[in-house]
Design a protein around this motif. Sequence first.
Motif, PDB file in Angstrom:
ATOM      1  N   UNK A  44      -0.511 -15.165  -7.086  1.00  0.00           N
ATOM      2  CA  UNK A  44       0.410 -14.965  -8.210  1.00  0.00           C
ATOM      3  C   UNK A  44      -0.157 -13.939  -9.185  1.00  0.00           C
ATOM      4  N   UNK A  45      -1.481 -13.844  -9.267  1.00  0.00           N
ATOM      5  CA  UNK A  45      -2.083 -12.826 -10.124  1.00  0.00           C
ATOM      6  C   UNK A  45      -1.747 -11.425  -9.612  1.00  0.00           C
ATOM      7  N   UNK A  46      -1.738 -11.256  -8.285  1.00  0.00           N
ATOM      8  CA  UNK A  46      -1.350  -9.969  -7.717  1.00  0.00           C
ATOM      9  C   UNK A  46       0.094  -9.626  -8.022  1.00  0.00           C
ATOM     10  N   UNK A  47       0.968 -10.614  -7.926  1.00  0.00           N
ATOM     11  CA  UNK A  47       2.377 -10.382  -8.256  1.00  0.00           C
ATOM     12  C   UNK A  47       2.541 -10.037  -9.731  1.00  0.00           C
ATOM     13  N   UNK A  48       1.760 -10.699 -10.586  1.00  0.00           N
ATOM     14  CA  UNK A  48       1.839 -10.427 -12.020  1.00  0.00           C
ATOM     15  C   UNK A  48       1.427  -8.993 -12.324  1.00  0.00           C
ATOM     16  N   UNK A  49       0.392  -8.510 -11.670  1.00  0.00           N
ATOM     17  CA  UNK A  49      -0.048  -7.137 -11.916  1.00  0.00           C
ATOM     18  C   UNK A  49       0.986  -6.137 -11.401  1.00  0.00           C
ATOM     19  N   UNK A 103       0.828  -1.205   0.000  1.00  0.00           N
ATOM     20  CA  UNK A 103       0.000   0.000   0.000  1.00  0.00           C
ATOM     21  C   UNK A 103       0.864   1.257   0.000  1.00  0.00           C
ATOM     22  N   UNK A 104       2.018   1.189   0.659  1.00  0.00           N
ATOM     23  CA  UNK A 104       2.835   2.376   0.875  1.00  0.00           C
ATOM     24  C   UNK A 104       3.988   2.517  -0.092  1.00  0.00           C
ATOM     25  N   UNK A 105       4.299   1.494  -0.851  1.00  0.00           N
ATOM     26  CA  UNK A 105       5.447   1.535  -1.754  1.00  0.00           C
ATOM     27  C   UNK A 105       4.999   1.277  -3.190  1.00  0.00           C
ATOM     28  N   UNK A 106       5.691   1.880  -4.149  1.00  0.00           N
ATOM     29  CA  UNK A 106       5.395   1.565  -5.549  1.00  0.00           C
ATOM     30  C   UNK A 106       5.837   0.144  -5.868  1.00  0.00           C
ATOM     31  N   UNK A 107       5.328  -0.440  -6.954  1.00  0.00           N
ATOM     32  CA  UNK A 107       5.748  -1.803  -7.318  1.00  0.00           C
ATOM     33  C   UNK A 107       7.254  -1.879  -7.494  1.00  0.00           C
ATOM     34  N   UNK A 108       7.849  -2.900  -6.917  1.00  0.00           N
ATOM     35  CA  UNK A 108       9.297  -3.080  -6.989  1.00  0.00           C
ATOM     36  C   UNK A 108       9.597  -4.556  -7.138  1.00  0.00           C
ATOM     37  N   UNK A 109      10.800  -4.871  -7.607  1.00  0.00           N
ATOM     38  CA  UNK A 109      11.177  -6.269  -7.792  1.00  0.00           C
ATOM     39  C   UNK A 109      11.139  -7.040  -6.470  1.00  0.00           C
ATOM     40  N   UNK A 110      11.672  -6.505  -5.348  1.00  0.00           N
ATOM     41  CA  UNK A 110      11.577  -7.260  -4.084  1.00  0.00           C
ATOM     42  C   UNK A 110      10.140  -7.548  -3.663  1.00  0.00           C
ATOM     43  N   UNK A 111       9.229  -6.586  -3.848  1.00  0.00           N
ATOM     44  CA  UNK A 111       7.834  -6.835  -3.493  1.00  0.00           C
ATOM     45  C   UNK A 111       7.213  -7.900  -4.396  1.00  0.00           C
ATOM     46  N   UNK A 112       7.547  -7.843  -5.674  1.00  0.00           N
ATOM     47  CA  UNK A 112       7.038  -8.847  -6.612  1.00  0.00           C
ATOM     48  C   UNK A 112       7.564 -10.226  -6.227  1.00  0.00           C
ATOM     49  N   UNK A 113       8.844 -10.305  -5.888  1.00  0.00           N
ATOM     50  CA  UNK A 113       9.432 -11.580  -5.487  1.00  0.00           C
ATOM     51  C   UNK A 113       8.810 -12.093  -4.197  1.00  0.00           C
ATOM     52  N   UNK A 114       8.525 -11.187  -3.266  1.00  0.00           N
ATOM     53  CA  UNK A 114       7.888 -11.600  -2.010  1.00  0.00           C
ATOM     54  C   UNK A 114       6.515 -12.199  -2.274  1.00  0.00           C
ATOM     55  N   UNK A 115       5.732 -11.557  -3.155  1.00  0.00           N
ATOM     56  CA  UNK A 115       4.426 -12.107  -3.507  1.00  0.00           C
ATOM     57  C   UNK A 115       4.538 -13.456  -4.182  1.00  0.00           C
ATOM     58  N   UNK A 116       5.556 -13.618  -5.026  1.00  0.00           N
ATOM     59  CA  UNK A 116       5.776 -14.897  -5.708  1.00  0.00           C
ATOM     60  C   UNK A 116       6.097 -15.995  -4.709  1.00  0.00           C
ATOM     61  N   UNK A 117       6.941 -15.697  -3.717  1.00  0.00           N
ATOM     62  CA  UNK A 117       7.286 -16.701  -2.708  1.00  0.00           C
ATOM     63  C   UNK A 117       6.081 -17.045  -1.841  1.00  0.00           C
TER      64      UNK A 117
END
Length: 528
Positions: free
Chosen positions: A237-242, A205-219
């Motif tokens: 995984x759909x959330x991480x994809x978006x 909610x507080x940060x723009x999309x970033x690779x670490x956040x995407x990776x965290x969602x994937x894990x």
Amino acid sequence: MAADGGRLRTAQAAQACVICKTRKKRCDKSLPSCAYCTRKGLDCVYAPVPSSRNHSAPTVENPPAAPIWGARRPMNLVPSRMILSAKLPSDKTSAEALQFKNRGQVYLQVHGIIRSTGQFVDDISARYFQGFHSHLPIISRIRFYNNLITLGAAPAADFSVLLLTICLITHAPALGYQSRDGASRSVEQQSLYFTARSLCAQVQVSCPPSVPLIQAGLLLAVYEYTHGRPDDAFVTIAGSARMAYGARIHARDCHQTEMANTANHNADTELLLRTEEAANTWWGIVICERIFFSEVTVVDQPLVTLFPGRDTRLPIEPQILDQLDILDPESLPNIPVSCLTSPKVGGFSRTAQATCLLDQVFKGFETPDIDSRLLQLDRLDTNIQAFLSLAMPECQGQLGIFCAAINIAIRALFTLHWHILILHPQTVRANFKSLEEWHKRSQEALDTVTKMVVDIAETLIAASPTNTATHRIDGMPPVYPYIAHAALRHIHSSTQREDVSWLRSAQNVLQISLDKYFQRWSVNDDRT
């Protein structure tokens, strides 16, 4: 003036500042900034002192369902030591404040949660890169440790969330890791999952999309999948994809253009690291979304990601990803997805190719004309079997990095032939065969692929005790239980046939392999 020789008293904090704690420096606790931060010109931040009152842990109203393979339903209480003590900002202007002021608070919370599991950050990172990283190399080891030891500041909030999800993955008995305290660890593990998911949502909610956040969602999605919850994993995984689309990590051409315009060598190396890590992360999302989709309850859902074109370069292997700072960019392999016969394709690239075949199976189901669909699926069946004949010798009978690709290809065959068996048109003459002939051929193909799974199960059972005490995910990918259950499903549907006595005996082998795969090892049980 004070009574101590006329010196002014300086207000002091109750505990050391975040930076001194992170860097293990002695802090004089001066307010508003300690001496070390003042001398270094750093932004001094003090974490809030937790209240001395005891607060009861909140309950989770709708805990997730028990895993499909019969693990116990976890408790619905989150231990109070894992409850976040500070609220993260959620307004639109809070991203910068979170990055520079609250990053230390988030890291201290994550560090405390990791310590509550009996581990250190060094423990979970070493275990992750020695194990799970070989199957899904989405995180650059170089950039990971650079972010971990950022000079003068605690790691960013999105990286701290990634650390927590790494702790969750390496703490998971269902992945084959050792458990120190038996069944009680599953409750703690579920609490860790709830906490990681909650913190991940707050930081998103507080940060723009970033690779670490995407990776965290994937894990997080992988964790759900390995614990028998593919529907939840598919949503996650759909959330991480978006987020990945928002961060544009799917657009390799943009990164390549940026690299071409970079003259500074150090900046060029960092950009190469970021580009290849982002590309592998995107591949990880594409692969996992299709793996999860194979198991979802409702099959008429759309996929969020588009599979890369056949001329797209395959992802790079973990050993190359971990050496990008010393490798010449021109030496990186440039093998397209469609090149199935190349002898220089590694395990992760084979996984991408197997997923490409699985994706083509899904697309084949969308062909409206039944005759055309059957012909298309027939060609795919031939291609998948050819792929398996190429990939299985690379595995050489050992549990290793090519197992993921083999398991996905096997799952594609199950999916393909089950689809043919449920077709019931009045007249089908595709390839000059009736529907009954197609059904018979699919039954034979399912018999064959089930034998392949039984062979894998026997290999897992035959592993020596000294080998099985190691992290079993190094040898068997998370998709293995699903292909084992697919084989069991075929056996159960074939029990009325007279020529399948071997299938009945195979049932016991598959069940033993699943028990062995999910067996939780205790340090006290290591007697070999």
